[in-house]
Design an enzyme around this catalytic site. Structure first.
Site, PDB file in Angstrom:
ATOM      1  N   GLU A  97       4.709  -6.086   3.701  1.00 30.19           N
ATOM      2  CA  GLU A  97       4.783  -6.294   2.259  1.00 30.19           C
ATOM      3  C   GLU A  97       4.682  -7.773   1.900  1.00 30.19           C
ATOM      4  OE1 GLU A  97       8.534  -4.444   1.151  1.00 30.19           O
ATOM      5  OE2 GLU A  97       8.319  -3.068   2.828  1.00 30.19           O
ATOM      6  N   HIS A 101       4.719  -3.665  -2.000  1.00 26.25           N
ATOM      7  CA  HIS A 101       5.424  -2.983  -0.894  1.00 26.25           C
ATOM      8  C   HIS A 101       4.430  -2.095  -0.131  1.00 26.25           C
ATOM      9  CE1 HIS A 101       8.437  -0.455   1.074  1.00 26.25           C
ATOM     10  NE2 HIS A 101       9.446  -0.996   0.397  1.00 26.25           N
TER      11      HIS A 101
END
Ligand code: TA6
Length: 298
Positions: free
Chosen positions: A270, A166
């Site tokens: 991400e 992420h």
């Protein structure tokens, strides 16, 4: 420090991987490169919290309100999302990002500093997710930063998971940031009830709250940080999808661990396996990588 007020080139150091006391007093490992690059990885979450390259600002955004505490996720850097991306039966974004990882290996190899962290199932994880698993996070610092998430199934039954690295990228100003490489792909728009949409922009700018799962994306993307004068090259393998997130004003105000103006300094791009869960057979291993590099804008 602003990207325009560049830090001077960092002095040449040695190639090394060493233990450190990380932010919040949490144990960390620091990777150093002779050209001056430095990476800090917290054992809390197996979380890369910082990558300062040989010159210029940190490539990763880390909120000045970020909380470094055993039960909290860290706002910034590269949270490891496993075994559930987003909302679902498990805690949001799974449990790997708040678990205590261990340092399994440190080495230097051909000009690259490498640390490998591991996390396995425990009685607590089995209570909420009844599977044996082993994760490895391999962080390699050379000219670029490579992060590899490996998932192994040591059990006797298959399991499914979703996952992501992420990554919070630091940009000098979101107004000048563009993502190149997504044109022609489809995405699920979380800001519109996961409606399926088609990306038409060659260079995607961010002007509002954006929260999208781009499906089946090319494995190379570029983030153009115009105000910072640099390009951020992203390469991902085995992660089929890419999530793009910026909370913009309203959502940022709702996040207690992010200052109100900080949405202007970050952009999450991400590497993700979200559209279709990955199914892992007993004894099998899955490896997903994200590599990040920077170049000046010519
Ligand atoms: O990856 C995008 C996202 O799933 C968004 O929906 C947003 O909530 C973000 O992650 C951050 O989640 P967090 O639980 O860290 O606040």
């Amino acid at each position: 420090m602003s990207a325009r007020g560049r830090s001077p080139d960092r002095p040449a150091g040695r190639l090394a991987v060493r233990d450190a006391e990380g932010r919040g007093g949490l144990p960390a490992v620091v990777l150093e490169h002779p050209a001056g690059g430095r990476v800090e990885v917290s054992l809390h979450g197996g979380h890369v919290v910082s990558w300062t390259p040989s010159a210029g600002d940190d490539v990763l955004f880390l909120s000045r309100e970020a909380v470094f505490a055993p039960d909290s996720a860290i706002r910034g850097g590269i949270p490891v999302i496993f075994p559930q991306f987003g909302e679902g039966p498990l805690p949001k974004h799974g449990f790997a990002r708040t678990a205590r990882w261990s340092l399994a290996e440190r080495r230097t190899d051909d000009g690259v500093a490498i640390a490998r962290l591991e996390l396995g199932d425990t009685p607590e994880t089995r209570r909420i997710w009844p599977h044996a698993f082993r994760l490895a996070l391999t962080v390699a610092l050379g000219d670029r930063l490579r992060v590899r998430l490996s998932v192994t199934n040591p059990g006797t039954a298959p399991f499914d998971f979703t996952a992501a690295l992420h990554s919070y990228l630091r940009v000098a100003d979101i107004g000048g940031a563009r993502i190149e490489g997504l044109q022609g792909t489809s995405y699920l728009d979380k800001t519109a009830g996961f409606e399926r949409c088609h990306e038409t922009h060659h260079a995607l700018g961010i002007t509002e709250w954006v929260d999208r799962v781009y499906l089946d994306t090319p494995n190379r993307l570029v983030v153009r940080d115009e105000a910072g004068g640099r390009l951020i090259d992203l390469e991902q393998t085995a992660f089929p999808d890419t999530v793009v997130w910026n909370p913009w004003t309203k959502m940022a105000a709702d996040l207690p661990d992010m200052a109100e103006d900080e949405y202007r300094a970050m952009l999450c791009v991400e590497a993700a396996a979200v559209g279709e869960p990955v199914s892992l057979a007993p004894g099998a291993r899955w490896d997903g990588d994200q590599t990040i590099g920077i170049r000046p804008i010519a």
